[in-house]
Design a protein around this motif. Structure first.
Motif, PDB file in Angstrom:
ATOM      1  N   GLN A 162      -0.872  18.906  11.440  1.00 39.16           N
ATOM      2  CA  GLN A 162       0.226  18.865  10.483  1.00 39.16           C
ATOM      3  C   GLN A 162       1.045  17.606  10.707  1.00 39.16           C
ATOM      4  OE1 GLN A 162       1.585  22.986  11.652  1.00 39.16           O
ATOM      5  NE2 GLN A 162       1.818  23.174   9.431  1.00 39.16           N
ATOM      6  N   GLY A 163       1.739  17.160   9.658  1.00 40.95           N
ATOM      7  CA  GLY A 163       2.585  15.991   9.799  1.00 40.95           C
ATOM      8  C   GLY A 163       2.991  15.439   8.459  1.00 40.95           C
ATOM      9  N   PRO A 164       3.974  14.541   8.447  1.00 41.79           N
ATOM     10  CA  PRO A 164       4.516  14.038   7.174  1.00 41.79           C
ATOM     11  C   PRO A 164       3.584  13.088   6.446  1.00 41.79           C
ATOM     12  CG  PRO A 164       5.570  12.944   9.032  1.00 41.79           C
ATOM     13  CD  PRO A 164       4.744  14.056   9.608  1.00 41.79           C
ATOM     14  N   TRP A 165       2.723  12.363   7.182  1.00 40.36           N
ATOM     15  CA  TRP A 165       1.797  11.454   6.508  1.00 40.36           C
ATOM     16  C   TRP A 165       0.574  11.185   7.371  1.00 40.36           C
ATOM     17  CZ3 TRP A 165       0.832   6.833   8.974  1.00 40.36           C
ATOM     18  CH2 TRP A 165       1.830   6.301   9.813  1.00 40.36           C
ATOM     19  N   LEU A 166      -0.439  10.661   6.685  1.00 46.25           N
ATOM     20  CA  LEU A 166      -1.713  10.320   7.323  1.00 46.25           C
ATOM     21  C   LEU A 166      -2.261   9.087   6.630  1.00 46.25           C
ATOM     22  CD1 LEU A 166      -4.645  12.710   8.185  1.00 46.25           C
ATOM     23  CD2 LEU A 166      -5.066  10.773   6.661  1.00 46.25           C
ATOM     24  N   ALA A 167      -2.827   8.158   7.400  1.00 49.63           N
ATOM     25  CA  ALA A 167      -3.383   6.930   6.827  1.00 49.63           C
ATOM     26  C   ALA A 167      -4.876   6.835   7.115  1.00 49.63           C
ATOM     27  CB  ALA A 167      -2.672   5.701   7.391  1.00 49.63           C
ATOM     28  N   PHE A 168      -5.592   6.208   6.176  1.00 54.94           N
ATOM     29  CA  PHE A 168      -7.041   6.033   6.270  1.00 54.94           C
ATOM     30  C   PHE A 168      -7.321   4.563   5.988  1.00 54.94           C
ATOM     31  CE2 PHE A 168     -11.457   6.446   5.715  1.00 54.94           C
ATOM     32  CZ  PHE A 168     -11.882   7.760   5.861  1.00 54.94           C
ATOM     33  N   THR A 169      -7.971   3.883   6.926  1.00 58.78           N
ATOM     34  CA  THR A 169      -8.262   2.458   6.765  1.00 58.78           C
ATOM     35  C   THR A 169      -9.760   2.213   6.836  1.00 58.78           C
ATOM     36  OG1 THR A 169      -8.161   1.914   9.119  1.00 58.78           O
ATOM     37  CG2 THR A 169      -6.092   1.873   7.902  1.00 58.78           C
ATOM     38  N   THR A 170     -10.187   1.128   6.202  1.00 56.42           N
ATOM     39  CA  THR A 170     -11.600   0.772   6.249  1.00 56.42           C
ATOM     40  C   THR A 170     -11.779  -0.731   6.163  1.00 56.42           C
ATOM     41  OG1 THR A 170     -13.787   1.334   5.350  1.00 56.42           O
ATOM     42  CG2 THR A 170     -12.075   0.793   3.770  1.00 56.42           C
ATOM     43  N   GLU A 171     -12.923  -1.190   6.675  1.00 55.46           N
ATOM     44  CA  GLU A 171     -13.357  -2.573   6.459  1.00 55.46           C
ATOM     45  C   GLU A 171     -14.489  -2.548   5.453  1.00 55.46           C
ATOM     46  OE1 GLU A 171     -15.148  -6.470   8.862  1.00 55.46           O
ATOM     47  OE2 GLU A 171     -14.760  -4.582   9.925  1.00 55.46           O
ATOM     48  N   HIS A 172     -14.316  -3.261   4.354  1.00 62.06           N
ATOM     49  CA  HIS A 172     -15.337  -3.252   3.306  1.00 62.06           C
ATOM     50  C   HIS A 172     -16.551  -4.055   3.749  1.00 62.06           C
ATOM     51  CE1 HIS A 172     -12.579  -1.345   0.535  1.00 62.06           C
ATOM     52  NE2 HIS A 172     -11.663  -2.243   0.857  1.00 62.06           N
ATOM     53  N   ASP A 173     -17.716  -3.503   3.432  1.00 61.60           N
ATOM     54  CA  ASP A 173     -18.954  -4.146   3.864  1.00 61.60           C
ATOM     55  C   ASP A 173     -19.482  -5.058   2.761  1.00 61.60           C
ATOM     56  OD1 ASP A 173     -19.594  -2.194   2.033  1.00 61.60           O
ATOM     57  OD2 ASP A 173     -21.139  -1.260   3.214  1.00 61.60           O
ATOM     58  N   GLY A 174     -19.358  -6.196   2.696  1.00 66.17           N
ATOM     59  CA  GLY A 174     -19.787  -7.067   1.622  1.00 66.17           C
ATOM     60  C   GLY A 174     -18.716  -8.095   1.309  1.00 66.17           C
ATOM     61  N   THR A 175     -17.511  -7.816   1.742  1.00 66.47           N
ATOM     62  CA  THR A 175     -16.422  -8.789   1.656  1.00 66.47           C
ATOM     63  C   THR A 175     -15.640  -8.714   2.952  1.00 66.47           C
ATOM     64  OG1 THR A 175     -14.911  -7.167   0.667  1.00 66.47           O
ATOM     65  CG2 THR A 175     -16.212  -8.538  -0.843  1.00 66.47           C
ATOM     66  N   ASP A 176     -15.033  -9.792   3.298  1.00 70.12           N
ATOM     67  CA  ASP A 176     -14.228  -9.840   4.522  1.00 70.12           C
ATOM     68  C   ASP A 176     -12.838  -9.328   4.160  1.00 70.12           C
ATOM     69  OD1 ASP A 176     -13.192 -10.298   6.979  1.00 70.12           O
ATOM     70  OD2 ASP A 176     -12.980 -12.461   6.718  1.00 70.12           O
ATOM     71  N   ALA A 177     -12.716  -8.008   4.005  1.00 73.77           N
ATOM     72  CA  ALA A 177     -11.460  -7.431   3.538  1.00 73.77           C
ATOM     73  C   ALA A 177     -11.328  -5.999   4.032  1.00 73.77           C
ATOM     74  CB  ALA A 177     -11.382  -7.465   2.016  1.00 73.77           C
TER      75      ALA A 177
END
Length: 242
Positions: free
Chosen positions: A148-163
């Motif tokens: 439980q908690g007020p927020w959650l973040a999800f991050t990724t590195e895109h495969d095909g661009t440096d982003a």
């Protein structure tokens, strides 16, 4: 925005989870949602607000619930590389008996509490990092599943661009207030095999909505460029008033 287990009906669609038998094709359990109309559309130079009315209909045609759904797009921040989507629900039971909200976990499948508002990410979010205000970036979805908690973040590195990209999922304050929320919420989150996050309103236990009664929740999703860390996500949310 839907309910996977609702008084024996599946408004999620697809197969239905049955304890001891797994997922079965049971079309007689699959309900539907009817779009009844857009009652408001307001656009200004800085935001868009949309109100939709829907009816939840059980298999066979009986109307079970009325929903007022709100969406808002706002705070398009070019400097931060982010924009914000707010999503609200007000659901009213129009049956003559209680509506029972659950999940696959309340039916016996461990750690499968998906129901409510859920994001399913594209392929290149698979294996991404997940963190909360109380965890370090990239700890893994399994570490925060069911928490439980007020927020959650999800991050990724895109495969095909440096982003990179980051999504931040946040509760409105009243969602976490035991005196106002109809039921406790928990995070349902996976990064594999399918990246997904849900604001699960019935992860571990069912809750009942009596006839004629309503409940409401408000949610926020920030969609951002780059790999944000915990401090940046927290500061950005603090600058967004509810």
């Amino acid at each position: 925005m839907t309910a996977s287990h609702l008084s024996g009906q599946n408004f999620w669609g697809g197969n239905c989870y049955v304890h001891g038998e797994g997922y079965l094709r049971l079309p007689e359990r699959v309900g539907s949602m009817r779009h009844d109309g857009f009652t408001d559309l307001t656009v200004t130079g800085e935001r868009l607000d949309l109100t939709e009315e829907l009816t939840w209909i059980a298999h066979g045609g009986r109307e079970w619930a009325r929903e007022v759904r709100g969406l808002a797009v706002h705070t398009v921040d070019e400097e931060a590389g982010a924009w914000t989507l707010d999503w609200s629900i007000r659901l009213t039971n129009i049956r003559d008996e209680p509506l029972l909200f659950g999940s696959p976990t309340t039916e016996g499948r461990e750690m499968a509490g998906y129901t409510g508002l859920q994001w399913r990410g594209p392929r290149d979010f698979t294996g991404g990092g997940v963190f909360t205000p109380d965890s370090a970036p990239g700890v893994g979805a399994e570490k925060v599943m069911g928490s439980q908690g007020p927020w959650l973040a999800f991050t990724t590195e895109h495969d095909g661009t440096d982003a990179h990209s980051t999504l931040v999922f946040a509760h409105a304050p009243e969602n976490l207030d035991g005196s106002s929320a109809i039921h406790d919420s928990h995070w349902f989150v996976r990064s594999e095999p399918i990246p997904t996050v849900a604001f699960s309103w019935a992860f571990f236990e069912e809750f009942a909505l009596p006839p004629g009664e309503s409940f409401g929740y408000r949610y926020r999703v920030v969609i951002a460029d780059g790999a944000w860390d915990r401090d940046r996500a927290g500061r950005h949310l603090e600058a967004l008033p509810w």
